[in-house]
Design an enzyme around this catalytic site. Structure first.
Site, PDB file in Angstrom:
ATOM      1  N   TYR A  34     -81.433  -9.372  66.895  1.00  0.00           N
ATOM      2  CA  TYR A  34     -80.130  -9.218  66.258  1.00  0.00           C
ATOM      3  C   TYR A  34     -80.065 -10.017  64.973  1.00  0.00           C
ATOM      4  O   TYR A  34     -80.944 -10.832  64.680  1.00  0.00           O
ATOM      5  CB  TYR A  34     -79.003  -9.617  67.212  1.00  0.00           C
ATOM      6  CG  TYR A  34     -78.804 -11.111  67.381  1.00  0.00           C
ATOM      7  CD1 TYR A  34     -79.695 -11.878  68.113  1.00  0.00           C
ATOM      8  CD2 TYR A  34     -77.712 -11.762  66.803  1.00  0.00           C
ATOM      9  CE1 TYR A  34     -79.514 -13.243  68.267  1.00  0.00           C
ATOM     10  CE2 TYR A  34     -77.522 -13.125  66.956  1.00  0.00           C
ATOM     11  CZ  TYR A  34     -78.423 -13.859  67.686  1.00  0.00           C
ATOM     12  OH  TYR A  34     -78.239 -15.217  67.825  1.00  0.00           O
ATOM     13  N   ARG A  53     -85.701 -10.943  57.866  1.00  0.00           N
ATOM     14  CA  ARG A  53     -85.896 -11.682  59.129  1.00  0.00           C
ATOM     15  C   ARG A  53     -85.805 -10.727  60.311  1.00  0.00           C
ATOM     16  O   ARG A  53     -86.584 -10.852  61.273  1.00  0.00           O
ATOM     17  CB  ARG A  53     -84.859 -12.813  59.259  1.00  0.00           C
ATOM     18  CG  ARG A  53     -85.060 -13.615  60.543  1.00  0.00           C
ATOM     19  CD  ARG A  53     -84.171 -14.844  60.615  1.00  0.00           C
ATOM     20  NE  ARG A  53     -82.765 -14.480  60.714  1.00  0.00           N
ATOM     21  CZ  ARG A  53     -81.765 -15.355  60.735  1.00  0.00           C
ATOM     22  NH1 ARG A  53     -82.017 -16.653  60.635  1.00  0.00           N
ATOM     23  NH2 ARG A  53     -80.522 -14.952  60.838  1.00  0.00           N
ATOM     24  N   HIS A 103     -91.257  -3.241  83.277  1.00  0.00           N
ATOM     25  CA  HIS A 103     -91.465  -4.271  82.252  1.00  0.00           C
ATOM     26  C   HIS A 103     -92.309  -3.772  81.082  1.00  0.00           C
ATOM     27  O   HIS A 103     -92.082  -4.139  79.936  1.00  0.00           O
ATOM     28  CB  HIS A 103     -92.173  -5.495  82.851  1.00  0.00           C
ATOM     29  CG  HIS A 103     -91.292  -6.353  83.701  1.00  0.00           C
ATOM     30  ND1 HIS A 103     -90.661  -5.889  84.813  1.00  0.00           N
ATOM     31  CD2 HIS A 103     -90.936  -7.653  83.581  1.00  0.00           C
ATOM     32  CE1 HIS A 103     -89.955  -6.859  85.357  1.00  0.00           C
ATOM     33  NE2 HIS A 103     -90.100  -7.947  84.629  1.00  0.00           N
ATOM     34  N   LYS A 148     -85.324 -13.899  66.509  1.00  0.00           N
ATOM     35  CA  LYS A 148     -83.871 -13.858  66.737  1.00  0.00           C
ATOM     36  C   LYS A 148     -83.609 -12.824  67.826  1.00  0.00           C
ATOM     37  O   LYS A 148     -83.163 -11.698  67.577  1.00  0.00           O
ATOM     38  CB  LYS A 148     -83.106 -13.566  65.435  1.00  0.00           C
ATOM     39  CG  LYS A 148     -81.646 -14.017  65.518  1.00  0.00           C
ATOM     40  CD  LYS A 148     -81.014 -14.092  64.158  1.00  0.00           C
ATOM     41  CE  LYS A 148     -79.506 -14.259  64.208  1.00  0.00           C
ATOM     42  NZ  LYS A 148     -78.994 -15.500  64.753  1.00  0.00           N
ATOM     43  N   GLU A 180     -83.567 -27.879  66.859  1.00  0.00           N
ATOM     44  CA  GLU A 180     -82.376 -27.341  66.190  1.00  0.00           C
ATOM     45  C   GLU A 180     -81.205 -27.548  67.134  1.00  0.00           C
ATOM     46  O   GLU A 180     -81.286 -28.375  68.046  1.00  0.00           O
ATOM     47  CB  GLU A 180     -82.599 -25.868  65.834  1.00  0.00           C
ATOM     48  CG  GLU A 180     -82.937 -25.005  67.041  1.00  0.00           C
ATOM     49  CD  GLU A 180     -83.189 -23.539  66.699  1.00  0.00           C
ATOM     50  OE1 GLU A 180     -82.820 -23.080  65.608  1.00  0.00           O
ATOM     51  OE2 GLU A 180     -83.730 -22.832  67.570  1.00  0.00           O
TER      52      GLU A 180
HETATM   53  C1  PLP Z   1     -80.675 -20.924  67.456  1.00  0.00           C
HETATM   54  C2  PLP Z   1     -80.179 -20.763  66.058  1.00  0.00           C
HETATM   55  N1  PLP Z   1     -80.724 -21.522  65.094  1.00  0.00           N
HETATM   56  C3  PLP Z   1     -80.311 -21.417  63.810  1.00  0.00           C
HETATM   57  C4  PLP Z   1     -79.296 -20.547  63.447  1.00  0.00           C
HETATM   58  C5  PLP Z   1     -78.850 -20.459  62.016  1.00  0.00           C
HETATM   59  O1  PLP Z   1     -79.279 -19.259  61.434  1.00  0.00           O
HETATM   60  P1  PLP Z   1     -78.510 -18.612  60.194  1.00  0.00           P
HETATM   61  O2  PLP Z   1     -78.398 -19.684  59.157  1.00  0.00           O
HETATM   62  O3  PLP Z   1     -79.400 -17.510  59.752  1.00  0.00           O
HETATM   63  O4  PLP Z   1     -77.178 -18.165  60.688  1.00  0.00           O
HETATM   64  C6  PLP Z   1     -78.706 -19.740  64.432  1.00  0.00           C
HETATM   65  C7  PLP Z   1     -77.638 -18.791  64.066  1.00  0.00           C
HETATM   66  O5  PLP Z   1     -77.102 -18.089  64.865  1.00  0.00           O
HETATM   67  C8  PLP Z   1     -79.160 -19.843  65.768  1.00  0.00           C
HETATM   68  O6  PLP Z   1     -78.627 -19.070  66.726  1.00  0.00           O
END
Ligand code: PLP
Length: 289
Positions: A34, A53, A103, A148, A180
């Site tokens: 997503y 991305r 799967h 993502k 993060e």
């Molecule tokens: C786990 C994670 N890290 C970092 C980010 C930041 O990404 P972006 O700056 O592209 O929104 C997100 C955004 O949803 C996220 O879910």
């Protein structure tokens, strides 16, 4: 009230008229990727970077990308024709609907594409001026956080730790190093240098993270990407969160203790201004041809 217009496999429909098969691999396995793209005054903030991305996520998942970057931007613009102003566009692509649950990745499936737009809610004035609270936790997610993926259970469980504590985010550590936060990237400031965690498989490389890197260079801020020890975060002069919806926010308490002076720091103020100036330039720019 009529349901807002959303997008499903090329069609624009009221959200409540979209129906998804229970066999969809997104529903059964969380098998998809997503994006969330912020839109200011009808302009996509780093739209190309978001769809590049998405392409990388789909390649890693071996899902056919149904559109080029320009194709994606065109589809989003069709949806945005129904949603003027500042919006957050959610784009969701799954592997599609196979005949049975298995799967193994079935060949030749048509990916399912869903998009919706919601009014963009950026941080309140109070959050910007006072900063926000965060808590820390062990990063118990998988080894492919750079994708993502729509499988967000690890992030959901991590985010709930801070929600239960009444805090804005959960800052995560893996093997003694900062990765993060549950739904944001994290930066710290140490002795006048902005530090960011390595762009590897342990974080999602945020589009906002990359934008900050550009803004730091243009604004002559010292910026370094390197492994960051947990102890460096706990003793940081400043901590920031970034994401498409949070923009850049200062963290002023961590696990209930003040960060630095307990107020948003001078480098945050500088970066926040650079970010707001960037947005203002985007809104003023002529619409793409
Ligand atoms: C786990 C994670 N890290 C970092 C980010 C930041 O990404 P972006 O700056 O592209 O929104 C997100 C955004 O949803 C996220 O879910």
């Amino acid at each position: 009230m009529t349901a807002p217009i959303a997008y499903f496999n090329g069609e624009l429909l009221p959200l409540d008229q979209i129906h998804i098969s229970p066999l969809d691999r997104g529903f059964i396995f969380g098998d998809g990727a997503y994006e969330v793209v912020p839109v200011y005054g009808g302009k996509l903030l780093r739209g190309r970077e978001h769809f590049e991305r998405l392409a990388r996520s789909l390649t890693e998942l071996r899902i056919t990308n149904p559109h080029t970057v320009d194709g994606w931007i065109g589809e989003v613009e069709r949806l945005l024709a129904h949603h003027p102003g500042n919006q957050s566009v959610y784009i969701h692509v799954t592997r599609g609907v196979p005949p049975k649950r298995d799967h193994v990745m079935p060949a030749g499936l048509q990916p399912t594409v869903f998009m919706m737009a919601n009014p963009l809610s950026t941080p309140s004035k109070e959050a910007v001026e006072k900063g926000v609270a965060c808590v820390t936790a062990k990063d118990f997610r998988w080894e492919k956080c750079h994708i993502k993926s729509v499988s967000l259970l690890g992030n959901v469980l991590a985010r709930q730790i801070s929600a239960d504590a009444g805090a804005t985010e959960t800052i995560l550590f893996r093997d003694g190093h900062l990765t993060e936060a549950a739904a944001s990237n994290v930066f710290i400031v140490k002795a006048g240098v902005v530090l960011a965690a390595p762009q590897d498989n342990h974080i999602l490389l945020g589009i906002t993270y990359e934008l900050l890197q550009h803004l730091a260079r243009d604004g002559h801020l010292r910026f370094e990407v390197r492994p960051i020890l947990e102890a460096e975060v706990l003793g940081a002069d400043e901590i920031w969160l970034t994401s498409s919806s949070k923009e850049v926010l200062a963290v002023t308490t961590l696990d209930g203790k003040p960060v630095g002076a307990g107020v948003p720091g001078p480098l945050f103020q500088r970066m926040h201004t650079l970010f707001q100036d960037y947005k203002a330039r985007l809104e003023r720019a002529p619409a793409a041809a």
